[in-house]
Enzyme design. Sequence first.
Site, PDB file in Angstrom:
ATOM      1  N   GLU A  36      -0.422  -9.304   0.057  1.00 14.56           N
ATOM      2  CA  GLU A  36      -1.680  -9.947   0.428  1.00 14.56           C
ATOM      3  C   GLU A  36      -2.740  -9.750  -1.226  1.00 14.56           C
ATOM      4  O   GLU A  36      -3.101 -10.936  -0.994  1.00 14.56           O
ATOM      5  CB  GLU A  36      -2.480  -9.228   0.698  1.00 14.56           C
ATOM      6  N   GLU A  40       4.207  -5.055   7.916  1.00 14.41           N
ATOM      7  CA  GLU A  40       2.937  -3.678   8.458  1.00 14.41           C
ATOM      8  C   GLU A  40       4.070  -3.847   9.942  1.00 14.41           C
ATOM      9  O   GLU A  40       3.867  -2.861  10.114  1.00 14.41           O
ATOM     10  CB  GLU A  40       1.855  -4.288   8.551  1.00 14.41           C
ATOM     11  N   ALA A  90       0.705  -1.327  -0.007  1.00 17.67           N
ATOM     12  CA  ALA A  90      -0.163   0.457  -0.069  1.00 17.67           C
ATOM     13  C   ALA A  90       0.691   1.239   0.323  1.00 17.67           C
ATOM     14  O   ALA A  90       2.456   1.580   0.475  1.00 17.67           O
ATOM     15  CB  ALA A  90      -0.598   0.011   1.500  1.00 17.67           C
ATOM     16  N   GLY A 146       0.351  -5.322   1.529  1.00 21.62           N
ATOM     17  CA  GLY A 146      -0.603  -5.426   0.244  1.00 21.62           C
ATOM     18  C   GLY A 146      -0.168  -5.766  -0.766  1.00 21.62           C
ATOM     19  O   GLY A 146      -1.188  -6.953  -1.627  1.00 21.62           O
TER      20      GLY A 146
HETATM   21  N1  CAA Z   1       3.885   3.160  -1.058  1.00 21.36           N
HETATM   22  C1  CAA Z   1       5.175   4.279  -1.326  1.00 21.36           C
HETATM   23  N2  CAA Z   1       5.696   4.285  -1.960  1.00 21.36           N
HETATM   24  C2  CAA Z   1       6.719   3.169  -1.974  1.00 21.36           C
HETATM   25  C3  CAA Z   1       6.443   2.231  -1.216  1.00 21.36           C
HETATM   26  C4  CAA Z   1       5.326   1.737  -0.287  1.00 21.36           C
HETATM   27  N3  CAA Z   1       5.210   1.133  -0.260  1.00 21.36           N
HETATM   28  N4  CAA Z   1       7.739   1.711  -2.002  1.00 21.36           N
HETATM   29  C5  CAA Z   1       8.819   2.760  -2.487  1.00 21.36           C
HETATM   30  N5  CAA Z   1       7.934   3.289  -2.473  1.00 21.36           N
HETATM   31  C6  CAA Z   1       8.628   4.265  -3.612  1.00 21.36           C
HETATM   32  C7  CAA Z   1       9.582   4.810  -2.787  1.00 21.36           C
HETATM   33  O1  CAA Z   1       9.052   5.564  -1.528  1.00 21.36           O
HETATM   34  C8  CAA Z   1      10.870   5.070  -3.681  1.00 21.36           C
HETATM   35  O2  CAA Z   1       9.949   7.026  -3.821  1.00 21.36           O
HETATM   36  P1  CAA Z   1      10.774   7.689  -3.829  1.00 21.36           P
HETATM   37  O3  CAA Z   1      12.317   7.928  -4.540  1.00 21.36           O
HETATM   38  O4  CAA Z   1       9.993   8.985  -4.652  1.00 21.36           O
HETATM   39  O5  CAA Z   1      11.203   8.503  -2.997  1.00 21.36           O
HETATM   40  C9  CAA Z   1      10.711   4.422  -4.605  1.00 21.36           C
HETATM   41  O6  CAA Z   1       9.526   3.583  -4.623  1.00 21.36           O
HETATM   42  C10 CAA Z   1      11.357   4.033  -4.594  1.00 21.36           C
HETATM   43  O7  CAA Z   1      11.685   3.038  -3.608  1.00 21.36           O
HETATM   44  P2  CAA Z   1      12.864   2.705  -3.276  1.00 21.36           P
HETATM   45  O8  CAA Z   1      14.116   3.386  -3.143  1.00 21.36           O
HETATM   46  O9  CAA Z   1      13.004   2.614  -1.402  1.00 21.36           O
HETATM   47  O10 CAA Z   1      13.913   1.612  -3.420  1.00 21.36           O
HETATM   48  P3  CAA Z   1      15.147   0.577  -2.867  1.00 21.36           P
HETATM   49  O11 CAA Z   1      14.834  -0.393  -3.379  1.00 21.36           O
HETATM   50  O12 CAA Z   1      15.742   0.752  -2.197  1.00 21.36           O
HETATM   51  O13 CAA Z   1      14.066   0.143  -1.479  1.00 21.36           O
HETATM   52  C11 CAA Z   1      12.090  -1.487  -1.541  1.00 21.36           C
HETATM   53  C12 CAA Z   1      12.956  -0.761  -2.085  1.00 21.36           C
HETATM   54  C13 CAA Z   1      12.816  -2.548  -0.299  1.00 21.36           C
HETATM   55  C14 CAA Z   1      10.213  -2.207  -1.687  1.00 21.36           C
HETATM   56  C15 CAA Z   1      11.541   0.089  -0.183  1.00 21.36           C
HETATM   57  O14 CAA Z   1      10.840   1.015  -1.233  1.00 21.36           O
HETATM   58  C16 CAA Z   1      10.429  -0.524   0.759  1.00 21.36           C
HETATM   59  O15 CAA Z   1      10.821  -1.017   1.872  1.00 21.36           O
HETATM   60  N6  CAA Z   1       9.074  -0.162   0.397  1.00 21.36           N
HETATM   61  C17 CAA Z   1       8.163   0.219   1.172  1.00 21.36           C
HETATM   62  C18 CAA Z   1       7.798  -1.496   1.433  1.00 21.36           C
HETATM   63  C19 CAA Z   1       6.621  -1.550   2.213  1.00 21.36           C
HETATM   64  O16 CAA Z   1       7.022  -1.593   3.304  1.00 21.36           O
HETATM   65  N7  CAA Z   1       5.117  -2.495   1.991  1.00 21.36           N
HETATM   66  C20 CAA Z   1       4.582  -2.409   2.896  1.00 21.36           C
HETATM   67  C21 CAA Z   1       3.603  -1.363   2.863  1.00 21.36           C
HETATM   68  S1  CAA Z   1       2.346  -1.215   3.975  1.00 21.36           S
HETATM   69  C22 CAA Z   1       1.060  -1.399   3.860  1.00 21.36           C
HETATM   70  O17 CAA Z   1       1.001  -2.635   2.800  1.00 21.36           O
HETATM   71  C23 CAA Z   1      -0.275  -2.089   4.332  1.00 21.36           C
HETATM   72  C24 CAA Z   1      -1.401  -3.374   3.989  1.00 21.36           C
HETATM   73  O18 CAA Z   1      -1.143  -4.489   4.669  1.00 21.36           O
HETATM   74  C25 CAA Z   1      -2.480  -2.077   3.210  1.00 21.36           C
END
Ligand code: CAA
Length: 256
Positions: free
Chosen positions: A112, A132, A64, A109
């Site tokens: 999921e 999460e 998400a 998500g």
């Molecule tokens: N939401 C919004 N933006 C996201 C994102 C997310 N879940 N995941 C990645 N991005 C964005 C980053 O912010 C970044 O954007 P900017 O360049 O504008 O800053 C771009 O995508 C590239 O990401 P990274 O620079 O972080 O890339 P990386 O290779 O260094 O890392 C990653 C990759 C490990 C996937 C890292 O991006 C990360 O940890 N992302 C978050 C993953 C996460 O926690 N997802 C779960 C969300 S909670 C959820 O989903 C709730 C639910 O149950 C519904």
Amino acid sequence: MNYIKSDIQNRVGILTIDRPDALNAMNPDVLRELSQSLNNMILNEDVGVIVLTGAGEKAFIAGADIKLMQQLDLDGAQDFGKLGQDLTLTIENSPKPVIAAINGFALGGGCEISLACHIRFASENAMFSQPEVKLGLIPGWGGTQRLSRIVGKGIAMELIIGGQMINAEEANRIGLVNKVFPLDQLLNETIKFANLILQNGPNSVAKSLECINFSSGNTLKDGLNLEVETFTQLFDTEETSEGLTAFVEKRKPNFR
Ligand code: CAA
């Protein structure tokens, strides 16, 4: 905005989540577009199997949209949770098989959404997690319910309260994904399996999905009742008659 690419290749509908600058993270617009595109594929008579994948070589869906969630109040959070859950129910209840071709990160998500698919194939670089709790959240699009049904309660507990990432090999070992392929072969191999399904009776495939889905959350007795009722009703269909006759006549069935 156009976040979903739709393509049909010989009765296989391919939906690609296309938001690579955010690693295909899902905001409400992406969720709504995906639901709409999925419903279009379900209604499209030219489509028998649906494949869900992500654009680029890095992510299936990175979860998400965290930047969006940072702004949500309680009502917004509930709407966002329900929107994601509704999408997972549409996938799970689709009468046409939905196969996830997981081409990279499947986080939160994203994991999921893959759990709601009927089959999960992954590329060797795919990574999975329910992170999460690292954000002070819990999975909100079905992870607390579906993960344990797929990998068992003990492993689901470990993954959800640990929040750690696992690679495709480990995901395959615990039964989270069905098969793993090199990235450049993932889509072709997924389409190959879709073509295998397409040779089978579409109604019997749909009824199989329905009965298997029913086995979660219902008693064995109720499930067996549904199975025998469904099995019986098939004998009143042209598809079953054709399948049985074709075997006896030593020819391929003509289901369509
Ligand atoms: N939401 C919004 N933006 C996201 C994102 C997310 N879940 N995941 C990645 N991005 C964005 C980053 O912010 C970044 O954007 P900017 O360049 O504008 O800053 C771009 O995508 C590239 O990401 P990274 O620079 O972080 O890339 P990386 O290779 O260094 O890392 C990653 C990759 C490990 C996937 C890292 O991006 C990360 O940890 N992302 C978050 C993953 C996460 O926690 N997802 C779960 C969300 S909670 C959820 O989903 C709730 C639910 O149950 C519904």
